[in-house]
Design a protein around this motif. Structure first.
Motif, PDB file in Angstrom:
ATOM      1  N   VAL A 322      -3.685 -19.301 -35.478  1.00 29.61           N
ATOM      2  CA  VAL A 322      -2.823 -18.941 -34.348  1.00 29.61           C
ATOM      3  C   VAL A 322      -3.453 -19.529 -33.088  1.00 29.61           C
ATOM      4  O   VAL A 322      -4.422 -19.007 -32.569  1.00 29.61           O
ATOM      5  CB  VAL A 322      -2.673 -17.411 -34.218  1.00 29.61           C
ATOM      6  CG1 VAL A 322      -1.756 -17.079 -33.046  1.00 29.61           C
ATOM      7  CG2 VAL A 322      -2.128 -16.828 -35.508  1.00 29.61           C
ATOM      8  N   ARG A 323      -2.903 -20.651 -32.651  1.00 31.23           N
ATOM      9  CA  ARG A 323      -3.529 -21.326 -31.511  1.00 31.23           C
ATOM     10  C   ARG A 323      -3.051 -20.765 -30.185  1.00 31.23           C
ATOM     11  O   ARG A 323      -3.633 -21.049 -29.133  1.00 31.23           O
ATOM     12  CB  ARG A 323      -3.273 -22.828 -31.584  1.00 31.23           C
ATOM     13  CG  ARG A 323      -1.808 -23.208 -31.586  1.00 31.23           C
ATOM     14  CD  ARG A 323      -1.652 -24.726 -31.711  1.00 31.23           C
ATOM     15  NE  ARG A 323      -0.260 -25.112 -31.745  1.00 31.23           N
ATOM     16  CZ  ARG A 323       0.203 -26.281 -31.350  1.00 31.23           C
ATOM     17  NH1 ARG A 323      -0.621 -27.187 -30.872  1.00 31.23           N
ATOM     18  NH2 ARG A 323       1.481 -26.574 -31.413  1.00 31.23           N
ATOM     19  N   GLY A 324      -1.979 -19.965 -30.214  1.00 31.13           N
ATOM     20  CA  GLY A 324      -1.498 -19.345 -28.984  1.00 31.13           C
ATOM     21  C   GLY A 324      -0.468 -18.275 -29.300  1.00 31.13           C
ATOM     22  O   GLY A 324       0.151 -18.292 -30.372  1.00 31.13           O
ATOM     23  N   MET A 325      -0.320 -17.351 -28.381  1.00 32.92           N
ATOM     24  CA  MET A 325       0.681 -16.282 -28.532  1.00 32.92           C
ATOM     25  C   MET A 325       1.251 -15.966 -27.172  1.00 32.92           C
ATOM     26  O   MET A 325       0.525 -15.996 -26.173  1.00 32.92           O
ATOM     27  CB  MET A 325       0.029 -14.998 -29.071  1.00 32.92           C
ATOM     28  CG  MET A 325      -0.064 -14.976 -30.572  1.00 32.92           C
ATOM     29  SD  MET A 325      -0.293 -13.321 -31.272  1.00 32.92           S
ATOM     30  CE  MET A 325      -1.528 -12.622 -30.223  1.00 32.92           C
ATOM     31  N   ALA A 326       2.537 -15.632 -27.125  1.00 35.06           N
ATOM     32  CA  ALA A 326       3.136 -15.261 -25.846  1.00 35.06           C
ATOM     33  C   ALA A 326       4.299 -14.314 -26.051  1.00 35.06           C
ATOM     34  O   ALA A 326       5.106 -14.488 -26.974  1.00 35.06           O
ATOM     35  CB  ALA A 326       3.603 -16.509 -25.093  1.00 35.06           C
ATOM     36  N   SER A 327       4.343 -13.314 -25.217  1.00 40.03           N
ATOM     37  CA  SER A 327       5.492 -12.419 -25.159  1.00 40.03           C
ATOM     38  C   SER A 327       5.435 -11.713 -23.811  1.00 40.03           C
ATOM     39  O   SER A 327       4.430 -11.071 -23.495  1.00 40.03           O
ATOM     40  CB  SER A 327       5.428 -11.398 -26.289  1.00 40.03           C
ATOM     41  OG  SER A 327       6.552 -10.541 -26.232  1.00 40.03           O
ATOM     42  N   SER A 328       6.460 -11.889 -23.019  1.00 37.03           N
ATOM     43  CA  SER A 328       6.506 -11.261 -21.684  1.00 37.03           C
ATOM     44  C   SER A 328       5.164 -11.438 -20.978  1.00 37.03           C
ATOM     45  O   SER A 328       4.604 -12.528 -21.016  1.00 37.03           O
ATOM     46  CB  SER A 328       6.929  -9.804 -21.799  1.00 37.03           C
ATOM     47  OG  SER A 328       7.239  -9.273 -20.526  1.00 37.03           O
ATOM     48  N   PHE A 329       4.638 -10.374 -20.363  1.00 36.28           N
ATOM     49  CA  PHE A 329       3.415 -10.508 -19.567  1.00 36.28           C
ATOM     50  C   PHE A 329       2.360  -9.495 -19.991  1.00 36.28           C
ATOM     51  O   PHE A 329       2.684  -8.458 -20.546  1.00 36.28           O
ATOM     52  CB  PHE A 329       3.722 -10.289 -18.080  1.00 36.28           C
ATOM     53  CG  PHE A 329       4.746 -11.233 -17.534  1.00 36.28           C
ATOM     54  CD1 PHE A 329       4.404 -12.516 -17.163  1.00 36.28           C
ATOM     55  CD2 PHE A 329       6.066 -10.830 -17.422  1.00 36.28           C
ATOM     56  CE1 PHE A 329       5.355 -13.396 -16.675  1.00 36.28           C
ATOM     57  CE2 PHE A 329       7.034 -11.703 -16.926  1.00 36.28           C
ATOM     58  CZ  PHE A 329       6.673 -12.992 -16.554  1.00 36.28           C
ATOM     59  N   VAL A 330       1.104  -9.825 -19.699  1.00 31.96           N
ATOM     60  CA  VAL A 330       0.017  -8.855 -19.865  1.00 31.96           C
ATOM     61  C   VAL A 330      -0.656  -8.687 -18.506  1.00 31.96           C
ATOM     62  O   VAL A 330      -0.367  -9.414 -17.564  1.00 31.96           O
ATOM     63  CB  VAL A 330      -1.022  -9.303 -20.925  1.00 31.96           C
ATOM     64  CG1 VAL A 330      -0.365  -9.573 -22.261  1.00 31.96           C
ATOM     65  CG2 VAL A 330      -1.799 -10.520 -20.442  1.00 31.96           C
ATOM     66  N   GLY A 331      -1.555  -7.722 -18.418  1.00 30.39           N
ATOM     67  CA  GLY A 331      -2.326  -7.530 -17.184  1.00 30.39           C
ATOM     68  C   GLY A 331      -1.544  -6.775 -16.140  1.00 30.39           C
ATOM     69  O   GLY A 331      -0.561  -6.081 -16.444  1.00 30.39           O
ATOM     70  N   ALA A 332      -1.967  -6.930 -14.891  1.00 24.44           N
ATOM     71  CA  ALA A 332      -1.391  -6.146 -13.800  1.00 24.44           C
ATOM     72  C   ALA A 332       0.098  -6.443 -13.631  1.00 24.44           C
ATOM     73  O   ALA A 332       0.857  -5.599 -13.169  1.00 24.44           O
ATOM     74  CB  ALA A 332      -2.138  -6.428 -12.502  1.00 24.44           C
ATOM     75  N   GLY A 333       0.532  -7.642 -14.019  1.00 23.86           N
ATOM     76  CA  GLY A 333       1.937  -7.995 -13.855  1.00 23.86           C
ATOM     77  C   GLY A 333       2.831  -7.608 -15.025  1.00 23.86           C
ATOM     78  O   GLY A 333       4.006  -7.956 -15.046  1.00 23.86           O
ATOM     79  N   ALA A 334       2.281  -6.899 -15.998  1.00 24.22           N
ATOM     80  CA  ALA A 334       3.082  -6.550 -17.180  1.00 24.22           C
ATOM     81  C   ALA A 334       4.211  -5.605 -16.793  1.00 24.22           C
ATOM     82  O   ALA A 334       4.053  -4.762 -15.909  1.00 24.22           O
ATOM     83  CB  ALA A 334       2.198  -5.908 -18.239  1.00 24.22           C
ATOM     84  N   ARG A 335       5.337  -5.771 -17.452  1.00 23.55           N
ATOM     85  CA  ARG A 335       6.497  -4.919 -17.185  1.00 23.55           C
ATOM     86  C   ARG A 335       6.712  -3.981 -18.368  1.00 23.55           C
ATOM     87  O   ARG A 335       6.462  -4.345 -19.504  1.00 23.55           O
ATOM     88  CB  ARG A 335       7.727  -5.797 -16.966  1.00 23.55           C
ATOM     89  CG  ARG A 335       7.591  -6.660 -15.703  1.00 23.55           C
ATOM     90  CD  ARG A 335       8.472  -7.902 -15.789  1.00 23.55           C
ATOM     91  NE  ARG A 335       9.843  -7.523 -16.061  1.00 23.55           N
ATOM     92  CZ  ARG A 335      10.778  -8.330 -16.536  1.00 23.55           C
ATOM     93  NH1 ARG A 335      10.488  -9.579 -16.808  1.00 23.55           N
ATOM     94  NH2 ARG A 335      12.002  -7.906 -16.750  1.00 23.55           N
TER      95      ARG A 335
END
Lengths: 487, 487
Positions: A322-335
């Motif tokens: 798994v060279r990358g993963m993405a779904s919406s946001f993480v961290g302080a900007g997560a919704r």
């Protein structure tokens, strides 16, 4: 029983590996003397070649390189041609050896990675800088110095009163850093020029031990992005949490179904057709002087995968990474939503027995078996209404298949013996490189054995700023190439 | 046996729900007439209030709102005070009812979400626009209209010759959209003003059926980002693939260990302390007229989670929702590496029995049980060398606990009966909202029962561009608040 036969095999291998360590050829001291005496002109020739910018997209300068190479090879008595392609020309140079029963095709590339001078500790990456026993410049190691090694080896052998023992064909790629798009198509037009008994690829870094290195193969690569679809748009995680399924969670479950905690891949048929390593192959892997502890320390990792505790054995099998993963946001900007989708980008390093297309198909079958309906593009309303689990698989090109030549191939064995005899050192034998070389499809299309003989220092900053060549590697490389010419 | 007792319970509930549907209070027709006759002045009063910008950070304008509200409530005979806080003032208005044995605390908020006029179909979100039976403006629905409903309800009852049946305390928050930071601290200073027998929160949208709605609770929320660490920097997926473990794969395995294919959460003790829904509570959930098929169609989802097929039951339990995931890159820009880390951002919707801190602790224990060493910040070399599996848990604040009032609470029952009698419609009873309200900690700190009575249309574009109020909701809302004042 098994233990005993394995130990006998290892013994046989070690005997085989050390055969001929004693008998050094008579031309070797002469070539060594020539190298010592000719460091200045060899360096000058390398620096002049490095001074011509060679980013593949800079076609005018790339052609200047090709013309310069034509001159250099012509000077040594090669008959030279620029083989035109839709892209940059291939430089083709041939030196016939009367009576030779073997033809070698030596491959290097004369284009280089793009440069951003900001990160360099010298004003211009195309104005070579000598510092602390290293020459800094773009392509100093990747891959102009092996070309200079070849030229110098011819000169050195000539000065020693020796000629190559094979017909020598040299093919110099002008688009390797752009994926070598012109190599395979060139075969149809130039097959007679490109045929040989063994291809010797002079590219890449030596094993980190600094010993002469022979790689008998390289893994291939296939790429696929898996997207799991959730609701059409992200929905409120409070209003619908527990009721609307979460695509990121589902993607996690899907990935977890593909590879377990030990690093063992669970996709059906993943290693089909791959025979377990023979005792000889295991011994060959075990003989590679990897500093596993040092590598783990450098990477900041306490232990390797449980399924593959030894690096060289790990490289003999296809990966699922798994060279990358993405779904919406993480961290302080997560919704606080249930996202609309989640994507994992996967690369599969291939071995000879596992072809790109077949492996992608196995992943596809696995995803289906987990209950997914597979779509192209974005699912429409009717599809969404019909299938509870929807995924998309997006591939990036057709992938690159692996190649692997048997170390028991007579030509490969002869090459190994020649290097061993000339250098007095047992080469590091790599059954396969872990990475992928763009030349793989070319090797397969040509259909004769090929080996990689990397000669430059492992810490050469290849593809990065401050690319460099250790001069000791340059001098040893000339001897190595001379050995190949005399094999 | 079980089936029979459940059916008897449902029967009892339905009888209880329909009690008093017949007996409409005598003041209702008078209030309805008053509303019809006074649409213009009520609208004017609402429009004047909406014309004062109310973004919480715009403190000067927010104070203008507070002063304007002071005038409006004073005009109705309330004694009004601005309760100063470190942030915006709380507007406090009190109307004593001689002989009343009950005190109601009515909560609304007068601040609104930030505006970006670009997306609006009117030049200025603070210049209300009437179109197709809706009033468009920031805070038209969230949450200025309930304040106007309260004022109009007092006027209407007075015109009908009726007074409230309870002591009425009104608290108007000026920082709800900023998380209501001043509410809980205000208790220490103003506890005597804020005590009551029931808090009635006039905020949020009605159930989509358009029926009067009572929500007896709201879920809380806790947030945590889980990061799994891989090599210090991304390493080449060819050179090290199968040997260096992949943190994105490990994160997937970790998430998969937390929640299964059916949507069932596997973290130990996740639902500890939550009693199964009683037959009455199940009947209450079943009586909510959710259009599940319509919602699924709108979201483009074929089926809900297997563990929670019914929305209203799904909302009764804590969630574990992956709201975002990130590791290196996906798509055309993805790099062929084993990434250095992978992060999942998780939100946990809480119910009354599951407190924020305890749930985060359960996740932490679960991660440990999967073999992870948990670090703060970034692991140092010694930590990396010692622990094969390293993760970080980062929380965002302390979370917000849930609140829930029993529908059998005498005050809550009285409120439900009053609304039912006045409107002639059985309200939609929501045991809890799925989402979280910032007022939760305030409710818990005060310690007396609270219910939400949302009055505005569900499709009000709350928090978005083109926020609007359906005028029919305004008129029915006045009647609903009048019923609460007369309960």
């Amino acid at each position: 029983m098994r233990w005993r036969s394995q130990n006998v095999s290892i013994l046989c291998l070690l005997v085989w590996l050390s055969l001929g360590l004693e008998a050094q050829s008579s031309w070797v001291p002469k070539v060594r003397s020539w190298i010592t005496a000719n460091e200045q002109p060899v360096m000058r020739e390398l620096q002049e070649l490095l001074a011509i910018p060679n980013v593949a997209s800079d076609r005018a300068n790339v052609r200047k390189n090709a013309e310069h190479l034509r001159t250099l090879f012509t000077k040594r008595g090669f008959s030279v041609e620029l083989l035109e392609t839709p892209g940059n020309p291939l430089v083709y140079a041939e030196l016939r050896t009367p009576g030779a029963s073997r033809t070698l095709l030596i491959y290097s590339h004369y284009d280089g990675q793009p440069v951003d001078p900001k990160g360099w500790q010298q004003p211009d990456p195309f104005t070579p800088l000598l510092r602390d026993g290293r020459l800094y410049a773009r392509s100093a190691s990747d891959d102009k110095s092996p070309i200079i090694m070849t030229l110098a080896a011819v000169d050195a052998l000539k000065a020693a009163g020796e000629a190559p023992s094979s017909n020598i064909r040299v093919i110099l790629d002008g688009e390797e850093e752009a994926g070598s798009p012109s190599l395979v198509p060139a075969i149809a037009k130039y097959r007679d020029k490109l045929s040989a008994d063994l291809m010797v690829i002079l590219d890449g870094p030596q094993h980190s031990s600094g010993r002469p290195t022979i790689a008998y193969g390289a893994r291939g690569i296939a790429r696929v992005d898996i997207t799991v679809f959730g609701p059409k748009v992200g929905v409120h995680s409070g209003n619908y949490g527990n009721w609307i399924a979460n695509p990121a969670q589902r993607l996690a479950l899907l990935l977890a179904s593909m590879k377990n905690e030990d690093g063992r891949i669970l996709v059906a048929g993943w290693t089909d057709g791959i025979a377990p390593l023979s005792p000889e192959e295991k011994a060959m892997a075990a003989a590679v002087p990897d500093d596993a502890a040092g590598m783990l320390r450098a990477f900041g990792v306490a232990a390797p995968e449980i399924a593959y505790p030894r690096l060289q054995e790990a490289l003999q099998y296809p990966t699922l990474n798994v060279r990358g993963m993405a779904s919406s946001f993480v961290g302080a900007g997560a919704r606080t939503i249930i996202p609309d989708s989640a994507t994992a980008s996967i690369d599969v390093r291939l071995v000879k027995e596992t072809r790109a297309e077949a492996m992608i198909e196995k992943i596809r079958a696995h995803v289906r078996k987990q209950g997914y309906h597979i779509v192209e593009g974005v699912p429409d309303d009717a599809t969404r209404a019909k299938y509870p689990k929807i995924a998309r698989l997006a591939t990036f090109g057709d992938g690159t298949d692996a190649f692997r030549t048997s170390p028991l191939d007579p030509q490969a064995k002869a090459l190994a013996a020649a290097i061993r005899q000339a250098t007095g050192v047992e080469p590091v034998h790599l059954r396969t490189l872990g990475g992928t070389v763009p030349i793989s499809p070319f090797i397969q299309a040509l259909g004769f054995p090929a080996v990689l003989v990397p000669t430059v220092n492992f810490d050469n900053n290849q593809h990065e700023e401050n690319e460099n060549l250790k001069l000791t590697n340059l001098w040893e490389g000339i001897l190595t190439v001379a050995a190949i010419l005399r094999m």
